[in-house]
Motif scaffolding. Structure first.
Motif: not given
Length: 450
Positions: A135-138, A193-194, A211-215, A198-200
């Motif tokens: 989830i993040g800014r589009d 990968m995470e 931004a947020c990345t999760s498994f 997140k950087h992107i």
């Protein structure tokens, strides 16, 4: 003389609740109404049961044209008038049998829900696939960048669903390791990968909250999870972006919250353009906001829907303050808009391979198209991608752009271009390479996760 004895246990005690409260009764009736199938559910009431029932019906891609809900007290009684996507009755014997089993006494259990063909996500690995939540800014081209990272790391995207709303993006992806075709379990590769994702997602922003990345762990319904992700991200606040910019007036819902003094309920009324899964989106949002639906009346009149929900908070309180009412209205507006995609949908089918999603989204980006919503699935050896697109400024896509797309990708994959059904003035779909077919994310992911 006193005796010491063990307390008596009725051997039928375990069945007591069943004897007091008979199991669910489900009927699927095609005789009462000529133009729809009537599904009746009578069951012991419990938290979340309405959402479970609506979820099962919508996962089968049924259209709910009318519904009557009553669950005041210990009993839950529902009547749903449903059709298939073509507006016809449900006559397939296997489908009817599944409805009766899924909504019956053994259907509303955790184990039973794991086996139903609905869409699920949120476990670290689903079979031979790893589930990722982002989830993040589009921004234009973001999905292309995400898929490029995964392709460069030799992760194959087997399925995904992407929603955007108020300049935010939420997506759930199922990936596997290309060389082994198994779930990714190497913590170092997952960490790389995470970090790259997140950087992107952060882009030019320095704030980690952007931004947020999760498994994730545990079983979750994919559509409900996307609603939860965007709700937690507070997309309903909009960040100063009004919905009128992104959606025409015909899509703006009219939502009111009144008080029913006689019964002690808050009455939420929703009037908006009708569409598939509208009831699910509303019930899902009310449930996740900790509200209980005691009664509901759902109807449609032509292209418009009228839905009324009699609710209280889980603590028994009604919505008494203007702040509470305003928050419910904003959250429901957001829930309705997340799935709205006016304009063109592009349906592509090609042999699955690593980097296919990256290639397709790159071509869309190079042609100035912005993806508003997407569904990706793998059926056998075929990858099926559905993209709802507009241009980079949010305007409808012109004919020249579509023709350029046909020339660029028409020789490697099958392309179907059509107006979204939500558009009131939708002309007949244009087709190229295959028959007029409408793909629905529920069916695609159902086949993938079966």
């Amino acid at each position: 003389m006193a005796k010491v004895c063990w307390p008596y246990f009725d051997p039928e005690y375990e069945n007591l609740s069943v004897r007091i409260n008979p199991p669910s009764r489900v009927s699927v009736d095609n005789t009462s109404c000529r133009d729809c199938t009537v599904v009746k559910v009578d069951s012991v009431n419990k938290p979340g049961i309405l959402l479970e029932v609506v979820q099962i019906l919508t996962d089968l891609d049924f259209i709910i044209t009318k519904a009557y809900v009553s669950s005041d007290g210990g009993w839950f009684m529902d009547v749903f008038h449903v059709t298939d996507q073509q507006g016809k009755q449900i006559t397939d014997g296997k489908t009817i049998d599944y409805i009766e089993r899924a909504l019956g006494p053994k259907g509303h259990t955790t184990d039973g829900m794991k086996n139903c063909p609905g869409k699920r996500v949120g476990v670290h690995s689903v079979g031979n696939h790893t589930a990722i939540e982002l989830i993040g800014r589009d921004r234009p081209g973001l999905l292309s960048e995400i898929s490029a990272v995964l392709a460069n790391l030799h992760f194959n995207v087997a399925a995904a669903e992407v929603w955007t709303h108020n300049r935010r993006i939420a997506c759930v992806l199922y990936v596997n390791d290309d060389p082994t075709s198994r779930a990714v379990d190497d913590p170092n590769r997952l960490s790389i990968m995470e970090e790259q994702l997140k950087h992107i997602l952060r882009g030019c922003e320095d704030d980690d909250k952007v931004a947020c990345t999760s498994f994730s762990m545990g079983f979750t319904h994919i559509d409900r999870r996307l609603h939860q992700m965007l709700f937690a991200d507070r997309d309903y606040e909009g960040g100063g972006v009004t919905t009128e910019v992104d959606y025409p007036p015909s899509f703006k819902p009219k939502i009111t919250v009144e008080r029913c003094e006689e019964k002690g309920y808050s009455v939420v009324s929703v009037q908006c353009k009708d569409r598939a899964k509208l009831m699910f989106d509303i019930v899902c949002t009310l449930t996740d906001m900790q509200y209980v639906v005691f009664h509901a009346n759902i109807s449609s009149n032509g292209p418009y829907a009228l839905q009324e929900y009699f609710i209280r908070h889980m603590d028994g309180c009604t919505l008494d303050t203007e702040g509470e009412k305003e928050r419910v209205i904003k959250c429901l507006e957001a829930a309705i808009h997340r799935r709205v995609s006016e304009g063109l949908s592009l349906e592509l089918c090609a042999k699955d391979r690593v980097g296919l999603l990256s290639e397709v989204t790159r071509i869309l980006r190079e042609n100035g198209l912005s993806v508003r919503r997407a569904g990706v699935s793998t059926v056998g050896e075929q990858a099926v991608n559905v993209f709802y697109v507009r241009d980079a400024y949010g305007n409808p896509v012109d004919t020249k752009t579509i023709e350029a797309l046909r020339k660029e990708i028409g020789h490697t994959m099958m392309l179907n271009v059509k107006k979204d059904p939500a558009s009131a003035k939708a002309p007949e779909a244009e087709t190229s390479g295959w028959a007029k077919t409408s793909f629905f994310f529920g069916n695609l992911l159902e086949k993938f996760l079966a």
